[in-house]
Design an enzyme around this catalytic site. Structure first.
Site, mmCIF file in Angstrom:
data_model
loop_
_atom_site.group_PDB
_atom_site.id
_atom_site.type_symbol
_atom_site.label_atom_id
_atom_site.label_comp_id
_atom_site.label_asym_id
_atom_site.label_seq_id
_atom_site.Cartn_x
_atom_site.Cartn_y
_atom_site.Cartn_z
ATOM 1 C CB CYS A 11 -0.948 0.164 1.272
ATOM 2 S SG CYS A 11 -2.343 1.183 0.916
ATOM 3 C CG HIS A 29 -3.630 -3.609 2.999
ATOM 4 N ND1 HIS A 29 -2.783 -3.206 4.029
ATOM 5 C CD2 HIS A 29 -4.368 -2.283 2.454
ATOM 6 C CE1 HIS A 29 -2.736 -1.926 3.975
ATOM 7 N NE2 HIS A 29 -3.510 -1.415 3.065
ATOM 8 C CD GLU A 47 -1.610 -6.390 4.790
ATOM 9 O OE1 GLU A 47 -1.689 -5.426 5.230
ATOM 10 O OE2 GLU A 47 -0.990 -6.626 3.889
#
Length: 586
Positions: free
Chosen positions: A379, A555, A557
């Protein structure tokens, strides 16, 4: 008939209610049950989207664009069930809805009170969207005795009275502190916590006791006696070295079987093969790699919880331990970076907002690029990577991001309304699941349409909420939240990692790469390997001549799981392992 399980906490906060709720959900899943996990937060913020990560930890973004509590990340990672905005509610959201309804005259002139009006909203939230589930597990944030939590405890008390034991169970998580001078675990705080809970009308059916060492039978018997609970319903929760060992520890204590026995449900064998496989890989992880995370919010690791877990998932995949080196970007300089990043095998710059600490992050990015160290920018980390490349590789010395509101060449610009539905929040959730919670952010000016990001490709599986712009701030207008499709370029690092040319990832940003500079970046070796569907937003950049240098606007994750590590994190850790081995051979 759906059954409700409420998880509460006492004595102190941060005991692990979220991990306990997620573990129980996973264990019930392993017996073939369908489970939904929800979080009820007593704070007055509408959501954690504007909260300081130092105070609250990370903001976990769901597919449908909700900014939620980080515990929803635990729920997803443990169960594999995609969370949505109807799985999280706050006191702020409740009062926002209540006051709007009152102003619209929906209460027909009666006196609006905490009981029954606030508690009714809480009960409606808990008991809505239950179709298709066998169990609804609700975690109540905070601890018993907190004044802001009283309406939530009252609401679940009323639900318990209505449903009785056949369909409602209360689990209370407490702490047994170890006193070194007495050389024993103390049960008195647990006794008082249960006393406090019973004073508001809730008697826990199961006690989960957190402790740093094994709990003796005499201590369990004492807790059972004074808390009016059968000894077999006092479950030890001993500290574990890894959170992915917790579910099996609860399984060995018989937690899920106790729940089924309470509900008079036949106990069937558990299918836990994939979890035992994870445990075996964790125990077999003897080698390690060292990853430097360049942080802005350095006071709490919870600010980067999903990043840490995604790294660990990739480590599990390769049977490697991940040694994280936390670097405060504000203290990082050209003079000390060699010393601070000595012997690291990879550098990760995570997301963030604002100008503070950006200089240190860019120094770290330059260090990774010029020393051919595996680099992963997420990001804001990707945006800073493009600025660093512009300044130091291309020669655009005044390259800046529009976010900083300073003069210069805007390599990063604010998303505008021409950028493919970026001006509104895309709701990618299962529409049938989120019917109730939509009321918390929609008002009379809201229009609902079923539409895909590409206006020529209508789809009923996505919900776009177009809100009257006059009622929104500039920040809200440009925030791009939730899961969006992304098209990859063939034969790139990203495409090879995903093994697909179409992906879907979660976003939380309001700025993007300025496409006017794409050609000059490409002339200097940058590959743009991922784009939004209409190519307006750059999603992934690469420097293929380096060992591994990748930046992503999304993102990744948030979609990583212990039994299904994210492909980009897998490739990043692979690169760090190879880099570490090459250094050892020199």
């Amino acid at each position: 008939m759906v059954r409700f399980i409420f998880v509460t906490g006492g004595v102190v906060s941060s005991l692990g209610k979220g991990i306990t709720a997620a573990s129980l959900a996973m264990l019930l899943q392993a017996k073939g049950f369908r489970v939904s996990v929800r979080k009820l937060d007593p704070y007055l913020n509408v959501d954690p989207g504007t909260m300081n990560p130092h105070e609250h930890g990370e903001v976990y973004v769901t597919d449908d664009g909700a900014e939620t509590d980080l515990d929803l990340g635990h729920y997803e990672r443990f169960t594999g069930v995609t969370a949505c905005k109807c799985d999280n509610i706050t006191t702020g959201a409740i009062y926002s809805k209540l006051l709007k309804d009152e102003r619209l005259g929906n209460y027909t002139g009666i006196t609006v009170q905490v009981i029954p009006h606030v508690t009714n909203i809480i009960k409606d939230f808990i008991m809505s969207n239950t179709n298709g589930f066998d169990f609804i597990i609700c975690e109540i944030g905070g601890t018993v005795g907190d004044i802001e939590g009283l309406p939530f405890f009252e609401a679940i008390r009323q639900i318990g009275n209505k449903l009785k034991n056949a369909n409602c169970l209360f689990i209370h998580l407490t702490l047994l502190p170890y006193v070194k001078t007495a050389r024993e675990l103390k049960t008195k705080p647990t006794q008082h916590s249960v006393k406090e809970l019973r004073a508001i009308g809730i008697s826990p059916n199961i006690l989960v006791c957190r402790a740093e060492r094994n709990i003796s039978k005499s201590a369990i018997d004492k807790i059972a006696l004074f808390c009016n609970i059968k000894p077999e319903y006092v479950i030890p929760a001993i500290d574990q070295k890894n959170i992915y060992l917790v579910p099996i520890a609860y399984h060995n204590s018989g937690l899920e079987n106790k729940v089924l026995n309470f509900f008079n449900i036949n106990v069937v064998p558990s299918k836990l093969d994939k979890w035992y496989d994870i445990i075996d890989k964790i125990k077999d992880s003897n080698s390690k790699v060292k990853i430097a995370i360049i942080t802005k919010y350095h006071k709490t690791q919870d600010a980067y919880k999903s990043v840490i877990e995604a790294l660990n998932h990739a480590g599990i995949y390769y049977k490697y331990k991940i040694d994280v080196l936390w670097i405060n970007a504000e203290n990082l300089t050209e003079e000390n970076i060699n010393k601070k990043l000595l012997d690291i095998n990879g550098i990760l710059v995570p997301g963030g907002f604002g100008v503070r600490a950006t200089q240190g992050k860019m120094i770290a990015i330059k260090y990774a690029r010029t020393n051919n160290i595996p680099f992963f920018g997420i990001c804001f980390g990707m945006q800073l990577a493009t600025i660093e490349i512009a300044q130091n590789l291309i020669g655009i010395q005044d390259a800046v991001t529009e976010e900083f509101k300073i003069k210069g060449t805007k390599i990063i610009e604010k998303i505008n309304k021409n950028c493919e539905d970026a001006t509104i929040k895309i709701k990618n959730a299962h529409i049938s699941k989120c019917t109730y919670s939509e009321a918390f952010e929609c008002d009379a000016s809201t229009v609902y349409t079923n539409i895909h990001e590409d206006s020529n490709n209508l789809s009923t599986d996505k919900l776009q909420i177009e809100t009257n712009f006059r009622n929104m701030s500039d920040i809200e207008k440009t925030m791009r939240l939730g899961a969006y499709p992304c098209n990859l370029v063939a034969n790139t690092i990203a495409a090879n990692a995903y093994k697909s040319l179409e992906i879907n990832e979660r976003h939380r940003h309001r700025y993007k790469f300025n496409n006017e500079f794409q050609n000059i970046f490409e002339q200097h070796g940058v590959v743009f390997s991922g784009f939004s569907q209409n190519k307006q937003i750059v999603e992934i950049i690469e420097l293929p001549e380096l060992r591994w240098f990748v930046g992503v606007q999304f993102h990744p994750e948030f979609k990583s799981k212990p039994f299904e590590a994210h492909p980009l994190f897998i490739q990043f850790i692979k690169a760090t392992i190879e880099y570490n081995k090459s250094n050892e051979q020199q």
